[in-house]
Design an enzyme around this catalytic site. Structure first.
Site, PDB file in Angstrom:
ATOM      1  N   ASP A  41     -15.472   9.282  22.716  1.00  0.00           N
ATOM      2  CA  ASP A  41     -15.888   9.137  24.122  1.00  0.00           C
ATOM      3  C   ASP A  41     -14.699   8.897  25.061  1.00  0.00           C
ATOM      4  OD1 ASP A  41     -18.447   9.211  22.979  1.00  0.00           O
ATOM      5  OD2 ASP A  41     -18.530   7.024  22.850  1.00  0.00           O
ATOM      6  N   ARG A  48      -0.212   8.503   9.861  1.00  0.00           N
ATOM      7  CA  ARG A  48      -0.118   7.036  10.001  1.00  0.00           C
ATOM      8  C   ARG A  48       0.146   6.371   8.657  1.00  0.00           C
ATOM      9  NH1 ARG A  48      -3.873   2.952   9.238  1.00  0.00           N
ATOM     10  NH2 ARG A  48      -5.418   4.538   8.758  1.00  0.00           N
ATOM     11  N   ARG A  52      -0.541   9.363   2.188  1.00  0.00           N
ATOM     12  CA  ARG A  52      -1.986   9.573   2.156  1.00  0.00           C
ATOM     13  C   ARG A  52      -2.381  11.037   2.292  1.00  0.00           C
ATOM     14  NH1 ARG A  52      -5.211   5.370   5.775  1.00  0.00           N
ATOM     15  NH2 ARG A  52      -4.506   3.969   4.152  1.00  0.00           N
ATOM     16  N   GLU A  84       0.848  -1.192   0.000  1.00  0.00           N
ATOM     17  CA  GLU A  84       0.000   0.000   0.000  1.00  0.00           C
ATOM     18  C   GLU A  84       0.876   1.232   0.000  1.00  0.00           C
ATOM     19  OE1 GLU A  84      -2.880  -0.370   3.164  1.00  0.00           O
ATOM     20  OE2 GLU A  84      -3.851  -2.064   2.187  1.00  0.00           O
ATOM     21  N   HIS A 115      -8.679  10.231   4.483  1.00  0.00           N
ATOM     22  CA  HIS A 115      -8.461   9.242   3.427  1.00  0.00           C
ATOM     23  C   HIS A 115      -8.833   9.880   2.094  1.00  0.00           C
ATOM     24  CE1 HIS A 115      -8.551   5.532   1.146  1.00  0.00           C
ATOM     25  NE2 HIS A 115      -8.026   4.902   2.187  1.00  0.00           N
ATOM     26  N   HIS A 174     -10.595   9.967   8.511  1.00  0.00           N
ATOM     27  CA  HIS A 174     -10.411   8.512   8.564  1.00  0.00           C
ATOM     28  C   HIS A 174      -9.815   8.029   9.873  1.00  0.00           C
ATOM     29  CE1 HIS A 174      -9.894   4.551   6.888  1.00  0.00           C
ATOM     30  NE2 HIS A 174      -8.574   4.587   6.965  1.00  0.00           N
TER      31      HIS A 174
HETATM   32  C1  SIN Z   1      -7.527   1.488   3.184  1.00  0.00           C
HETATM   33  O1  SIN Z   1      -7.861   0.330   2.949  1.00  0.00           O
HETATM   34  O2  SIN Z   1      -7.280   2.305   2.315  1.00  0.00           O
HETATM   35  C2  SIN Z   1      -7.428   1.911   4.603  1.00  0.00           C
HETATM   36  C3  SIN Z   1      -6.356   1.184   5.269  1.00  0.00           C
HETATM   37  C4  SIN Z   1      -5.854   1.940   6.446  1.00  0.00           C
HETATM   38  O3  SIN Z   1      -6.454   2.942   6.814  1.00  0.00           O
HETATM   39  O4  SIN Z   1      -4.826   1.561   6.979  1.00  0.00           O
END
Ligand code: SIN
Length: 513
Positions: A203, A363, A268, A110, A224, A328
């Site tokens: 919360d 992240r 991202r 990814e 995201h 996200h």
């Molecule tokens: C995604 O599948 O794009 C999200 C995965 C993630 O947030 O780590």
């Protein structure tokens, strides 16, 4: 020793299983039915299995790079060292991960990962597979499960935490314990557009703030880049871009390469901002072109996305689909050490509610399930090593509610550093949740300006000043969102330079995509 684990995503389930295995009397409290929450929705996989040319050190380096220099190296070291043990544990607990014909784990890649090291289950349904398997193990274990119980506050004596107050069918109930592990997830509902479920109302962070626990890095909210535009936010996994899908503008051009040499696989935050700017420029959502992957492969590799896109009228194997960013993941949260300990004795945290230091300012994809498993286990193991505090009382779900120990109107922090705040007035909540969510999206979202942040902070404070002590579940959630919104906006205002997911925009005319 007894322990209350709050939250039933991967962090909470892992913590409860470890606590129970360590012989602790364990209660698992969850806001909705078991299995709700973010984990079950996670389409991405779990990073941390290393092929021949990969290593924990390379995974650590990618994590630190994504974190824009603000990750804690020791926490990242723990993540990558413990990761394979936790993944093996998940497999042993029944998570059916994908393997090739020879039985080897299939490894995906990814954005911003230098190597393929991501394990999936059920194509784009890794989170659901993890959730299902862990829930089965929890049901078999000696764990008291309390469903439909909202965390209202932490019970403290001013120094240590001794349990929780929860709302069950609109009744406050106290649950005393030697230790509390928060695993309540994030606060995506702060924003008008989010991939998070309705229960992600911050919360745990709000309760920690009210109790005086250290909370930091709330300005680092990950957006995201690719959520299906129109209707309820539905995530189109980054793994689709990992398979070769391209982001195109109105002319069919791959515009992300203008901003970053890695194009669609850039970090991202970069992709999300470029997508928002391009949509603002062209006056319509950009599109994700997955047609090159082929309809059959899309259906096989991404069965959930394939089903939902078709249900929404998009034949993504044949035509590009409109996508837009959405909130996200929250990198900040309740500050913990390497064993999930917070600044308050008796209080631990793991998963998205926690700020372990792993994620820094941003992240890395597929590190969240791993972080939750690693630190959920470590937190429970650390509780197991504790000696019971002398003032602890037995776990009880039937205790009558004493007067509040924590003032629900306590204010939040200056830039992430938590401070106790004065008591507020007892007035009714008059702010609508959508008004807050749109304010946060417009002013404390992907593209921020100092003026916009200051204006948002003033408005949030006026919303809070007009609010009353909550009684119903919705009012408690609203109060939590307001408190976390105030802390987020003040943290964002205090951080004047762009870093990672926190971006001070120099071209405010383009905000509002
Ligand atoms: C995604 O599948 O794009 C999200 C995965 C993630 O947030 O780590």
């Amino acid at each position: 020793m007894n322990v209350v684990v709050v939250g039933s995503g991967i962090a909470g389930l892992t913590a409860a299983l470890h606590a129970s295995a360590a012989g602790l009397r364990t209660a698992l409290v969850t806001k909705d039915a078991l299995g709700g929450g973010c984990t079950a929705l996670a389409q991405g996989g779990i990073a941390g299995v290393y092929g021949p040319d990969d290593s924990p050190a390379l995974h650590a380096a990618d994590t630190m790079t994504a974190g824009a220099g603000l990750s804690d190296a020791a926490a990242v070291g723990v993540l990558v060292q413990d990761g394979s043990t936790r993944i093996a544990e998940l497999i042993a607990r029944g998570v059916a991960v994908e393997r090739d014909a020879t039985g080897m784990l299939l490894l995906g890649r990814e954005a911003a990962h230098s190597h393929a090291r991501i394990v999936h289950a059920g194509g784009d349904a890794t989170g659901a597979a993890i959730s299902r398997a862990l829930l089965e193990r929890v049901r078999e274990a000696d764990i008291e499960v309390i469903e439909h119980a909202l965390l209202v506050d932490l019970l403290t004596d001013g120094v240590a935490v001794h349990g929780i107050r929860m709302l069950r069918r609109d009744d406050p109930v106290d649950l005393h314990a030697d230790a509390v592990i928060l695993a309540t997830g994030g606060a995506g509902q702060l924003y008008a557009h989010t991939t998070n479920p309705a229960g992600a109302t911050g919360d745990g962070i709000a309760a920690a703030l009210r109790a005086g626990a250290a909370v930091t890095d709330l300005e680092f909210v990950q957006f995201h880049p690719t959520v299906l535009a129109g209707g309820d936010a539905f995530l189109i996994s980054e793994a689709v871009r990992g398979e070769g899908a391209a982001l195109i503008d109105a002319d069919g051009r791959r515009f992300v390469f203008d901003a970053h040499p890695d194009g669609e696989l850039a970090p991202r935050d970069v992709v999300a901002r470029v997508v928002a700017r391009q949509a603002a420029l062209q006056g319509s959502p950009v599109r994700l072109d997955a047609t090159g992957i082929g309809a059959a492969r899309l259906a096989g590799r991404f069965p959930t996305i394939d089903r939902v896109t078709h249900e929404r009228g998009f034949d993504w194997g044949r035509e590009p689909i409109p996508v837009t960013p959405a909130a996200h993941y929250l990198m900040g949260g309740v500050v913990t050490d390497l064993d999930g300990r917070t600044s308050l004795p008796g209080l631990f945290a793991a998963g998205e509610v926690a700020r372990t230091g792993v994620h820094g300012a941003n992240r890395l994809a597929s590190n969240s399930l791993l972080e939750a498993a690693v630190f959920g286990a470590r937190a429970a193991d650390a509780v197991g090593r504790r000696r019971p505090p002398s003032v602890a009382q037995p776990v009880s779900s039937a205790a009558a509610a004493p007067p509040p120990l924590n003032d629900p109107q306590r204010s939040s922090s200056e830039r992430g550093e938590t401070k106790r705040a004065p008591r507020g007035a007892q007035r009714r909540v008059e702010t609508s949740r959508p008004a807050l969510q749109h304010l946060m999206w417009d002013r404390v979202g992907l593209l921020r300006t100092p003026d916009g942040l200051a204006e948002a902070l003033d408005t949030i404070r006026s919303f809070r000043a007009a609010s009353s002590a909550p009684t119903t579940r919705a009012e408690h959630e609203d109060a939590n969102l307001l408190l976390v919104a105030e802390a987020t906006a003040s943290a964002a205002l205090a951080r004047t330079e762009s870093v990672g997911a926190h971006h001070i925009d120099r071209h405010p005319a383009l905000i509002g995509a």
